[in-house]
Enzyme design. Structure first.
Site, short mmCIF file in Angstrom:
data_model
loop_
_atom_site.label_atom_id
_atom_site.label_comp_id
_atom_site.label_asym_id
_atom_site.label_seq_id
_atom_site.Cartn_x
_atom_site.Cartn_y
_atom_site.Cartn_z
N CYS A 103 -0.55 4.54 2.16
CA CYS A 103 -0.66 4.39 3.26
C CYS A 103 0.95 4.49 3.89
O CYS A 103 0.86 5.78 4.82
CB CYS A 103 -0.81 2.69 3.80
SG CYS A 103 -2.48 1.67 2.83
N ASP A 104 2.23 4.71 3.11
CA ASP A 104 3.37 4.29 3.86
C ASP A 104 4.18 4.98 2.70
O ASP A 104 5.20 5.21 3.57
CB ASP A 104 3.93 3.11 4.09
CG ASP A 104 2.82 2.06 4.86
OD1 ASP A 104 2.71 2.92 5.67
OD2 ASP A 104 3.40 1.06 4.09
N CYS A 144 0.70 -0.88 -0.07
CA CYS A 144 -0.41 0.11 0.12
C CYS A 144 0.80 1.11 0.34
O CYS A 144 1.07 1.77 1.42
CB CYS A 144 -0.88 -0.07 1.46
SG CYS A 144 -2.13 1.43 1.54
N ALA A 202 -13.34 -2.31 -11.58
CA ALA A 202 -14.95 -2.07 -10.44
C ALA A 202 -16.13 -1.29 -11.01
O ALA A 202 -17.32 -1.99 -10.38
CB ALA A 202 -14.18 -0.84 -9.66
#
Ligand code: NDP
Length: 484
Positions: free
Chosen positions: A184-185, A181, A334
């Site tokens: 996130c990081d 991710c 998606a």
């Protein structure tokens, strides 16, 4: 001599065709699960406890779209969220190709879908399914929290999970520099060198997300070309601190015990092995379908994707449907997942009606419907001052749990409702604080937090346990019970 060679070649070709056909026949007949005989009796089902006419497993675009259509058909619909509520769309940042929306956060799309499903009466339950008994109907579904549900139909919308490399150091440094991710990081790699592994759209996107933070981003592609779309390849080409290294495989991830410090790379064209100093290894090497729950009784292909029939979302078992990435190995988009979720709900509605499910039966069942549980939550306090935090930890009579997150970390957001529920449940026995690791850099540094989520549990002022990944509600409960 030439004639002999021709006979030998013909014999080899014949043997390949014969044994190949035999293998596929054996594989189809014996290795694939056989469809058990299922007796469907709606009137008998109306007598059962904890009944759900449409049970959806998974809360990504496929599951939530099914929930909208199921509930809007006036059929009681329950969706079990699973351990990664919102699915993969919550792990991306902005989405530009969701029809009807030019640019929107993945998390926001999921929130809107959920609201829409709930507005039609769908019940979204924060729990995970651990088993499905496919030998009886209604299908008996057991959840992580020990709930038993009699499902008249099931829509499998369990998505897929990111693949791992399987190299030395990957497991040891997971959450300490190795991650899937970027969003996130990325803040932990400000001014540092990082690598992204993979050659698809995800790899390109991760590199783009990292580029404003990292000094350099190197995309490691094992072949001599990228699989990513032309648009994405053009975008990465325009960003000066992103480079692509082809024919390169990661052989080893090396760290200093606390964090990643380098990777060992192998150039499969030159045979050369080299070491590259990095602080982050971001994996984007595809996904595997989450079909483990049904593999023993539903037909799946050799990669584990659930097989659906023709243009429908019907599976090999009556009343079980599949939608999204758990059955789609081609498009993996998606919008396509949402479309297949809609189809699965319509198929489930037709199935129920064809077996005599109607308003009268639904009303009879209503008293026995599985309703989930309304969970009380308490808002968890934030802390951003290192000195105050150290004092709280030192003086607290009860254990202190620190939840390190960053605002764009989906697994952190997903874990929060469970933490809030447990903070309420154990409110006299534990103190919980959330800490934005991207803002409170001194606190993150003090407790060696280089990736999120991280949970730190203190007892009597000392660190008793450290967890470098998101936990399910059951795992969080066990963690807290183990210390109080
Ligand atoms: P893909 O399957 O498209 O790509 C996976 C990549 O990882 C490939 O380049 C593959 O290499 C490589 N790979 C696989 N295993 C290894 C390994 N062990 N070591 C090194 N490399 C490995 O997956 P993605 O997640 O990128 O994309 C999935 C789908 O989602 C696609 O349809 C994509 O278009 C879509 N997507 C769209 C986005 C967008 O439109 N913005 C963003 C992200 C995803 P090889 O080519 O050699 O097999």
């Amino acid at each position: 001599m030439i004639k002999n060679n021709k006979i030998i070649s013909a014999a080899i070709v014949f043997a390949i065709i014969f044994f190949g056909a035999r293998y596929f026949w054996i594989h189809k007949k014996f290795l694939q699960p056989q469809t058990p005989h299922i007796a469907i009796d709606m009137k008998k089902a109306a007598q059962k406890e904890n009944v759900v006419p449409i049970l959806i497993i998974g809360s990504g675009c496929a599951g939530l779209s099914s929930a909208i259509y199921g509930a809007r058909s006036n059929i009681y619909t329950v969706l079990i969220q699973g351990n990664t509520p919102g699915g993969q769309l919550t792990e991306t940042s902005y989405v530009e190709n969701w029809p009807g929306s030019e640019k929107e956060l993945g998390l926001q799309i999921i929130e809107r879908l959920k609201k829409q499903a709930e507005s039609f009466g769908a019940v979204v339950v924060s729990d995970s399914v651990i088993s499905i008994d496919g030998s009886q109907w209604p299908y008996l579904v057991t959840t992580e929290e020990g709930k038993k549900i009699n499902a008249l139909t099931i829509i499998m919308a369990t998505g897929s999970s990111p693949r791992k490399l399987g190299v030395v150091g990957e497991q040891e440094y997971w959450g300490k520099g190795v991650t899937t991710c970027a969003i996130c990081d990325a803040p932990f790699h400000k001014g540092k060198d990082v690598v992204v592994v993979g050659g698809g759209d995800s790899a390109a996107e991760e590199a783009i997300q990292l580029s404003p933070y990292a000094k350099s981003v190197t995309i490691l592609v094992r072949k001599d070309s990228m699989r990513a779309s032309a648009v994405m390849q053009d975008r990465i080409e325009e960003i000066p601190n992103i480079t692509v290294r082809y024919n390169t495989e990661v052989k080893k991830i090396i760290g200093d015990g606390n964090a990643v410090i380098s990777v060992e790379l192998y150039d499969n064209k030159t045979g050369e092995t080299l070491q590259k100093e990095v602080t982050g290894v971001f994996l984007a090497i595809g996904h595997d379908p989450n079909s483990q729950l049904v593999k023993s009784f539903l037909k799946t292909d050799e990669h584990g994707y659930i097989e659906v029939q023709g243009r429908t979302q019907l599976t090999s078992m009556p009343g079980i449907f599949a939608a999204g990435d758990v059955e789609d190995y081609v498009y993996k988009q998606a919008g396509v997942a949402a479309g297949s979720g809609i189809k699965a709900a319509l198929d489930a509605v037709s199935f129920l009606q064809s077996y005599g499910f109607n308003k009268e039966l639904s009303e009879q069942m209503e008293a026995h419907f599985f309703t989930g549980e309304s969970i009380l939550r308490s808002e968890i306090k934030s802390q951003s001052n290192l000195k105050e935090l150290e004092a709280i930890i030192a003086k607290s009579n009860v254990p202190v749990l620190l939840d390190f997150y960053t605002p764009f970390c989906p697994s952190c957001t997903q874990m929060l409702p469970s933490l809030e529920a447990l903070a309420q449940k154990y409110k006299e026995k534990i103190v919980v604080y959330k800490i934005d690791a991207s803002q409170s850099v001194d606190i993150a540094k003090r407790y060696k937090v280089g990736a999120v989520p991280v949970l730190l549990l203190f007892k009597n002022g000392a660190l008793a346990k450290r967890v470098n990944k998101a936990l399910s509600k059951k795992e969080l409960n066990e963690l807290i019970q183990g210390i109080i």
